[in-house]
Design a protein around this motif. Structure first.
Motif, PDB file in Angstrom:
ATOM      1  N   SER A 332       0.827  -1.191   0.000  1.00 60.21           N
ATOM      2  CA  SER A 332       0.000   0.000   0.000  1.00 60.21           C
ATOM      3  C   SER A 332       0.873   1.258   0.000  1.00 60.21           C
ATOM      4  O   SER A 332       1.791   1.391   0.803  1.00 60.21           O
ATOM      5  N   GLY A 333       0.587   2.172  -0.888  1.00 65.65           N
ATOM      6  CA  GLY A 333       1.368   3.395  -1.016  1.00 65.65           C
ATOM      7  C   GLY A 333       2.338   3.359  -2.176  1.00 65.65           C
ATOM      8  O   GLY A 333       2.818   4.401  -2.618  1.00 65.65           O
ATOM      9  N   LEU A 334       2.647   2.154  -2.682  1.00 68.02           N
ATOM     10  CA  LEU A 334       3.606   2.028  -3.779  1.00 68.02           C
ATOM     11  C   LEU A 334       2.932   2.096  -5.142  1.00 68.02           C
ATOM     12  O   LEU A 334       3.609   2.302  -6.154  1.00 68.02           O
ATOM     13  N   GLU A 335       1.608   1.961  -5.184  1.00 66.73           N
ATOM     14  CA  GLU A 335       0.895   1.852  -6.462  1.00 66.73           C
ATOM     15  C   GLU A 335       1.184   3.029  -7.384  1.00 66.73           C
ATOM     16  O   GLU A 335       1.450   2.847  -8.574  1.00 66.73           O
ATOM     17  N   CYS A 336       1.124   4.247  -6.838  1.00 66.12           N
ATOM     18  CA  CYS A 336       1.337   5.428  -7.669  1.00 66.12           C
ATOM     19  C   CYS A 336       2.792   5.577  -8.091  1.00 66.12           C
ATOM     20  O   CYS A 336       3.081   6.106  -9.168  1.00 66.12           O
ATOM     21  N   TRP A 337       3.693   5.135  -7.252  1.00 67.19           N
ATOM     22  CA  TRP A 337       5.119   5.327  -7.517  1.00 67.19           C
ATOM     23  C   TRP A 337       5.681   4.283  -8.481  1.00 67.19           C
ATOM     24  O   TRP A 337       6.694   4.534  -9.138  1.00 67.19           O
ATOM     25  N   PHE A 338       5.050   3.150  -8.540  1.00 62.99           N
ATOM     26  CA  PHE A 338       5.593   2.049  -9.336  1.00 62.99           C
ATOM     27  C   PHE A 338       5.778   2.430 -10.809  1.00 62.99           C
ATOM     28  O   PHE A 338       6.856   2.217 -11.375  1.00 62.99           O
ATOM     29  N   PRO A 339       4.761   2.994 -11.496  1.00 63.93           N
ATOM     30  CA  PRO A 339       4.978   3.377 -12.896  1.00 63.93           C
ATOM     31  C   PRO A 339       6.002   4.484 -13.068  1.00 63.93           C
ATOM     32  O   PRO A 339       6.716   4.527 -14.075  1.00 63.93           O
ATOM     33  N   ILE A 340       6.106   5.388 -12.079  1.00 61.70           N
ATOM     34  CA  ILE A 340       7.096   6.469 -12.162  1.00 61.70           C
ATOM     35  C   ILE A 340       8.511   5.902 -12.069  1.00 61.70           C
ATOM     36  O   ILE A 340       9.385   6.225 -12.885  1.00 61.70           O
TER      37      ILE A 340
END
Length: 534
Positions: A332-340
């Motif tokens: 949780s919390g990594l979802e947005c950062w993963f594609p970046i």
């Protein structure tokens, strides 16, 4: 010769057939008024759901026949239209007497394409969303394929038609559980990616700019397509397209970071991904500006991680471009950062050294700043492991497995092809990517406990030495040896030694069984060289 005589006769017959067709068409036009023809399309609103679907399907089919000059297909094999014998005669005989050239110089007919736009306008308001969704599956595919036409005038008419329909469609409020806007606007993204005409791509970008200015306040899921188009513009070779797209993205980024309530805050991840496209673009000055904006945007993203409101992290997670986080059980919390992070690390595959270094240093900087505490993720150790195994490990196989040996130091007795220079990814980027991974592991040792990410680091080495590429295997073996001796000083547990031994054993078996691709390497034997098998 006899063949030329047959061509002459065939050509004369073809011309007479064309003359007959022209006379017949004029008689039909004279017998049927244009108002009656228009009524057919206007009254399409009275057709049943199945009726209007079939009507649009056949209208697209005839339109494609008009544009192609002989026929085409849409949707499925049940609706194929193939060139018949008469078209074959045109091709065979036309070159001999100029009939085909006269036909070929005519502009494609777009009557049914124009009528398709009218039918869409007539039915847009009167049809329900689900019915319209099925109709747009036909229309969108046809507009997209027409926009990819080699004739610039036809392609630009199709794009302009899309714009007219989009401006009208975007006025409709989008329900939160549906993403009709994104589906409706997807042809823009596909055209931008596939069109070979710079004029068409430029028009697509101008249409997107117009839609943002006119319908920006009512746009919801359509923002995803807008950002995707701008990201593609970042890699475009046409300077006007690239510069216009960057101005738009920069404006969106500044709007988001201004602190004021913004219509596009929840699409901040897509803005960052668009900027990453410019980091890898051809203009180096713009690349520098883009990476600066990326770093500012990631600081903003890190700053709102504690905010779970309407425009906070929960909204960003809902709109995140990463569609597999749930399947991977992502922290949780990594979802947005993963594609970046994936986009930044992917820059290590760029041909330019400056871009590779820029992408890798930015990747390390973001991980170092945000993922060693619980501010963003609840379990930073688990998040770091997912970064190692889900982002770092795949990049080695992606860029290392397709190369030869380059400038790699090979074992004694293995000869190198004379034309292989050390300029590939394994020579230019492999070591610095391994160094970055070791650096991140070392910080985890300091912050948490020694060896907390050791198994994950070994996974990267094992992935390399169990590859089917001899170059990647050799590089992986060399760095594994240096890592154990120089970095760990031999401080490896018995369990970890068992993993190392097992991986080396698997590598040896693959080599003996011929599973590792050796390319054109040669084996020296008492001064002679013999080819190794693939």
């Amino acid at each position: 010769g006899d063949g030329e005589g047959e061509d002459e006769k065939g050509g004369e017959k073809e011309m007479s057939e064309l003359a007959i067709d022209m006379v017949n068409s004029q008689k039909v036009c004279g017998a049927i008024s244009s108002s009656l023809i228009d009524k057919i399309f206007i009254t399409s609103t009275n057709l049943s759901e199945r009726g209007v679907y079939d009507f649009v399907l056949q209208l697209c089919r005839v339109s494609r026949m008009e544009i192609s000059g002989y026929g085409g297909s849409l949707g499925s094999s049940n609706n194929e239209v193939k060139a018949g014998d008469q078209y074959g005669r045109r091709r065979r005989f036309g070159a001999g007497i100029g009939v085909r050239s006269r036909i070929g110089n005519q502009q494609p007919v777009i009557f049914c394409l124009q009528k398709l736009v009218e039918v869409a306008h007539f039915n847009l308001e009167s049809r329900g969303r689900l019915v319209w969704d099925s109709l747009w599956g036909l229309m969108g595919a046809h507009f997209e394929s027409t926009a990819l036409h080699s004739n610039a005038a036809v392609a630009m008419y199709a794009v302009d038609s899309l714009k007219q329909l989009s401006l009208k469609f975007l006025r409709r409020e989008e329900l939160s559980e549906f993403e009709f806007q994104r589906k409706f606007m997807r042809p823009y993204e596909n055209i931008m990616e596939r069109s070979q005409l710079g004029t068409t791509r430029e028009l697509v970008l101008n249409c997107v700019d117009t839609m943002v200015k006119v319908n920006g306040d009512s746009m919801r899921s359509g923002w995803r397509t807008v950002m995707a188009v701008l990201r593609l513009a970042g890699r475009d070779d046409v300077e006007g397209i690239s510069s216009t797209g960057f101005v738009m993205l920069k404006g969106f980024a500044e709007e988001i970071m201004s602190g004021k309530e913004s219509r596009i805050t929840e699409y901040g991840v897509d803005v960052v991904l668009g900027l990453i496209g410019y980091v890898g673009g051809s203009d180096m000055g713009r690349s520098v500006d883009a990476i600066e904006l990326v770093m500012k945007m990631t600081k903003w993203l890190g700053g709102i991680s504690g905010n779970d409101g309407e425009h906070g992290m929960s909204a960003l997670v809902r709109r995140s471009s990463n569609g597999v986080s749930g399947e991977l059980g992502m922290e949780s919390g990594l979802e947005c950062w993963f594609p970046i992070l994936t986009g930044l690390l992917d820059l290590v595959g760029d041909d330019r050294e400056e871009t590779r270094i820029r992408g890798l240093t930015s990747f390390v900087s973001i991980v170092d700043e945000h993922f060693y505490s619980k501010k963003i993720v609840k379990d930073p150790i688990q998040a770091l492991r997912q970064i190692f195994n889900g982002i770092l490990l795949p990049v080695f196989e992606k860029y290392g497995s397709g190369e030869g040996v380059g400038g790699i130091a090979l074992p004694e007795g293995i000869g190198r092809p004379a034309d292989k220079a050390g300029t590939g990814w394994l020579d230019m980027s492999f070591d610095m990517t391994v160094d970055a991974s070791i650096c991140l592991m070392a910080k985890a040792d300091e912050v948490f406990e020694d060896g907390i990410l050791l198994k994950d680091m070994f996974s990267i080495f094992f992935g390399c030495i169990n590859s089917l590429s001899v170059g990647l295997v050799c590089k992986g073996l060399a760095r594994l040896k240096d890592f154990i001796i120089d970095e760990r000083k031999g401080a490896v547990s018995e369990e970890e030694w068992d993993c190392v031994a097992g991986s080396l054993s698997a590598c040896l078996r693959a080599s003996l069984e011929g599973g590792i691709s050796t390319g054109s390497l040669t084996l020296d034997s008492e001064g002679d060289e013999g080819e190794l098998s693939e």
